[in-house]
Design an enzyme around this catalytic site. Sequence first.
Site, PDB file in Angstrom:
ATOM      1  N   ASN A   1       0.883  -1.172   0.000  1.00  0.00           N
ATOM      2  CA  ASN A   1       0.000   0.000   0.000  1.00  0.00           C
ATOM      3  C   ASN A   1       0.918   1.218   0.000  1.00  0.00           C
ATOM      4  O   ASN A   1       1.507   1.546   1.023  1.00  0.00           O
ATOM      5  CB  ASN A   1      -0.897  -0.020   1.252  1.00  0.00           C
ATOM      6  CG  ASN A   1      -1.726   1.260   1.375  1.00  0.00           C
ATOM      7  OD1 ASN A   1      -1.752   2.080   0.449  1.00  0.00           O
ATOM      8  ND2 ASN A   1      -2.395   1.422   2.503  1.00  0.00           N
ATOM      9  N   TRP A   2       1.030   1.831  -1.175  1.00  0.00           N
ATOM     10  CA  TRP A   2       1.979   2.942  -1.327  1.00  0.00           C
ATOM     11  C   TRP A   2       1.475   4.217  -0.652  1.00  0.00           C
ATOM     12  O   TRP A   2       2.218   5.170  -0.510  1.00  0.00           O
ATOM     13  CB  TRP A   2       2.255   3.203  -2.815  1.00  0.00           C
ATOM     14  CG  TRP A   2       3.012   2.101  -3.500  1.00  0.00           C
ATOM     15  CD1 TRP A   2       3.541   0.973  -2.925  1.00  0.00           C
ATOM     16  CD2 TRP A   2       3.344   2.021  -4.899  1.00  0.00           C
ATOM     17  NE1 TRP A   2       4.174   0.201  -3.879  1.00  0.00           N
ATOM     18  CE2 TRP A   2       4.069   0.819  -5.090  1.00  0.00           C
ATOM     19  CE3 TRP A   2       3.091   2.832  -6.015  1.00  0.00           C
ATOM     20  CZ2 TRP A   2       4.541   0.422  -6.344  1.00  0.00           C
ATOM     21  CZ3 TRP A   2       3.559   2.449  -7.263  1.00  0.00           C
ATOM     22  CH2 TRP A   2       4.277   1.256  -7.426  1.00  0.00           C
ATOM     23  N   LYS A   3       0.198   4.243  -0.296  1.00  0.00           N
ATOM     24  CA  LYS A   3      -0.413   5.442   0.309  1.00  0.00           C
ATOM     25  C   LYS A   3      -0.136   6.661  -0.600  1.00  0.00           C
ATOM     26  O   LYS A   3       0.006   6.492  -1.803  1.00  0.00           O
ATOM     27  CB  LYS A   3       0.076   5.621   1.743  1.00  0.00           C
ATOM     28  CG  LYS A   3      -0.132   4.341   2.578  1.00  0.00           C
ATOM     29  CD  LYS A   3       0.061   4.527   4.045  1.00  0.00           C
ATOM     30  CE  LYS A   3      -0.163   3.181   4.747  1.00  0.00           C
ATOM     31  NZ  LYS A   3      -0.060   3.265   6.199  1.00  0.00           N
TER      32      LYS A   3
ATOM     33  N   HIS B   1      -9.600   1.372   5.005  1.00  0.00           N
ATOM     34  CA  HIS B   1      -8.291   1.542   5.662  1.00  0.00           C
ATOM     35  C   HIS B   1      -8.456   2.495   6.847  1.00  0.00           C
ATOM     36  O   HIS B   1      -9.225   3.448   6.781  1.00  0.00           O
ATOM     37  CB  HIS B   1      -7.257   2.084   4.673  1.00  0.00           C
ATOM     38  CG  HIS B   1      -5.867   2.014   5.223  1.00  0.00           C
ATOM     39  ND1 HIS B   1      -5.384   2.948   6.115  1.00  0.00           N
ATOM     40  CD2 HIS B   1      -4.875   1.094   5.043  1.00  0.00           C
ATOM     41  CE1 HIS B   1      -4.140   2.602   6.452  1.00  0.00           C
ATOM     42  NE2 HIS B   1      -3.810   1.492   5.822  1.00  0.00           N
TER      43      HIS B   1
ATOM     44  N   GLU C   1      -6.758   4.850   7.898  1.00  0.00           N
ATOM     45  CA  GLU C   1      -6.514   6.273   7.604  1.00  0.00           C
ATOM     46  C   GLU C   1      -7.747   6.901   6.947  1.00  0.00           C
ATOM     47  O   GLU C   1      -8.034   8.080   7.150  1.00  0.00           O
ATOM     48  CB  GLU C   1      -5.253   6.413   6.732  1.00  0.00           C
ATOM     49  CG  GLU C   1      -3.997   6.141   7.552  1.00  0.00           C
ATOM     50  CD  GLU C   1      -2.840   5.509   6.797  1.00  0.00           C
ATOM     51  OE1 GLU C   1      -2.815   5.557   5.554  1.00  0.00           O
ATOM     52  OE2 GLU C   1      -1.953   4.942   7.475  1.00  0.00           O
TER      53      GLU C   1
ATOM     54  N   GLU D   1      -5.436  -4.853  10.479  1.00  0.00           N
ATOM     55  CA  GLU D   1      -4.389  -3.856  10.688  1.00  0.00           C
ATOM     56  C   GLU D   1      -4.651  -3.135  12.009  1.00  0.00           C
ATOM     57  O   GLU D   1      -5.438  -2.181  12.048  1.00  0.00           O
ATOM     58  CB  GLU D   1      -4.385  -2.834   9.553  1.00  0.00           C
ATOM     59  CG  GLU D   1      -4.133  -3.416   8.183  1.00  0.00           C
ATOM     60  CD  GLU D   1      -3.576  -2.380   7.210  1.00  0.00           C
ATOM     61  OE1 GLU D   1      -2.454  -2.554   6.768  1.00  0.00           O
ATOM     62  OE2 GLU D   1      -4.268  -1.386   6.931  1.00  0.00           O
TER      63      GLU D   1
ATOM     64  N   GLY E   1       2.541   2.302  10.754  1.00  0.00           N
ATOM     65  CA  GLY E   1       3.489   3.403  10.609  1.00  0.00           C
ATOM     66  C   GLY E   1       4.199   3.779  11.896  1.00  0.00           C
ATOM     67  O   GLY E   1       4.843   4.825  11.977  1.00  0.00           O
TER      68      GLY E   1
ATOM     69  N   SER F   1       3.453  -2.123  10.254  1.00  0.00           N
ATOM     70  CA  SER F   1       4.916  -2.196  10.456  1.00  0.00           C
ATOM     71  C   SER F   1       5.497  -3.561  10.108  1.00  0.00           C
ATOM     72  O   SER F   1       6.420  -4.032  10.766  1.00  0.00           O
ATOM     73  CB  SER F   1       5.280  -1.791  11.889  1.00  0.00           C
ATOM     74  OG  SER F   1       4.912  -0.435  12.121  1.00  0.00           O
TER      75      SER F   1
ATOM     76  N   GLY G   1       2.864  -1.130   4.219  1.00  0.00           N
ATOM     77  CA  GLY G   1       2.958   0.296   3.889  1.00  0.00           C
ATOM     78  C   GLY G   1       4.402   0.681   3.627  1.00  0.00           C
ATOM     79  O   GLY G   1       4.937   0.438   2.540  1.00  0.00           O
ATOM     80  N   GLY G   2       5.059   1.252   4.629  1.00  0.00           N
ATOM     81  CA  GLY G   2       6.413   1.792   4.475  1.00  0.00           C
ATOM     82  C   GLY G   2       7.382   0.871   3.743  1.00  0.00           C
ATOM     83  O   GLY G   2       8.063   1.309   2.800  1.00  0.00           O
TER      84      GLY G   2
HETATM   85  P1  13P Z   1       3.038   0.373   7.622  1.00  0.00           P
HETATM   86  O1  13P Z   1       3.548  -0.912   7.029  1.00  0.00           O
HETATM   87  O2  13P Z   1       3.797   1.575   7.124  1.00  0.00           O
HETATM   88  O3  13P Z   1       2.922   0.305   9.098  1.00  0.00           O
HETATM   89  O4  13P Z   1       1.542   0.561   7.051  1.00  0.00           O
HETATM   90  C1  13P Z   1       0.645  -0.477   7.157  1.00  0.00           C
HETATM   91  C2  13P Z   1      -0.574  -0.128   6.391  1.00  0.00           C
HETATM   92  O5  13P Z   1      -1.300   0.789   6.766  1.00  0.00           O
HETATM   93  C3  13P Z   1      -0.855  -0.869   5.169  1.00  0.00           C
HETATM   94  O6  13P Z   1      -2.132  -0.589   4.700  1.00  0.00           O
END
Ligand code: 13P
Length: 248
Positions: free
Chosen positions: A9-11, A94, A96, A166, A172, A211, A232-233
């Site tokens: 997930n590149w956000k 999600h 966020e 999640e 994050g 994470s 994500g990251g």
């Molecule tokens: P991180 O891997 O950066 O914690 O993000 C997880 C995430 O929100 C994937 O959708």
Amino acid sequence: MRQPLIMGNWKMNGSLESAQSLCSAIMEGLNADDMGVAVCAPYVYLSTLQVLTSSSTLSVGAQNVADQASGAYTGEISATMLKEMGCAYALVGHSERRSYYGDTDETVADRFCEAQKEGIIPVLCIGETLAEREANETFNVVNRQLDAVIEKAGIGALENAVIAYEPVWAIGTGVTASDEQAQEVHKAIRARIAAKNTVIADKIQILYGGSMKPANAKGLLAMADIDGGLIGGASLDATSFLEIYRSI
Ligand code: 13P
């Protein structure tokens, strides 16, 4: 045996150039028979990625989808549009989106249904905040988020869906749920589905997100009810992302 799925997930990160180079680097690291890898990119890069990935096993997904089919919904992107861009998956709910943009259990269920109408596999994201975990509300929260979709879409809809657990406190933050903490919730999610349909419960992929990195992926992915990761990251770096994939 469930097919594992590793999804990035590149956000809201990167540029057109970095999206192209990240995608190319991931594809270079994949063999022709490597299945179960996907990236969810910002909407505006989807058409470029559709072309880039046309002869690859790498799937592309969106990070959201509108809760309506079409019409006067300024700024929204419909499932039909995503289908045209070759999206195999769309994230829905999600954390966020839930916390910053007002997505509710109701609208998430609508988004889920819109994706499925176009044959796009919705990836339903659920998870508790730290305060909810500390108040022993984890199972109530994930059950409520899951039930909202089952009530609207029907249990049969989970046949063509993915769930991502999640925990919000792990997203994050660098703090990952322990293998056992994650497994406990994944097992409970599968049991809740099994109470309505055991065949679907057995089949549905439940991903862990929060994470996940090469250093902790192996342990998490070895758990019985963890079928993959939503990353994500670490998905913004092709080497880390591929390393997670290889640790299945
Ligand atoms: P991180 O891997 O950066 O914690 O993000 C997880 C995430 O929100 C994937 O959708």
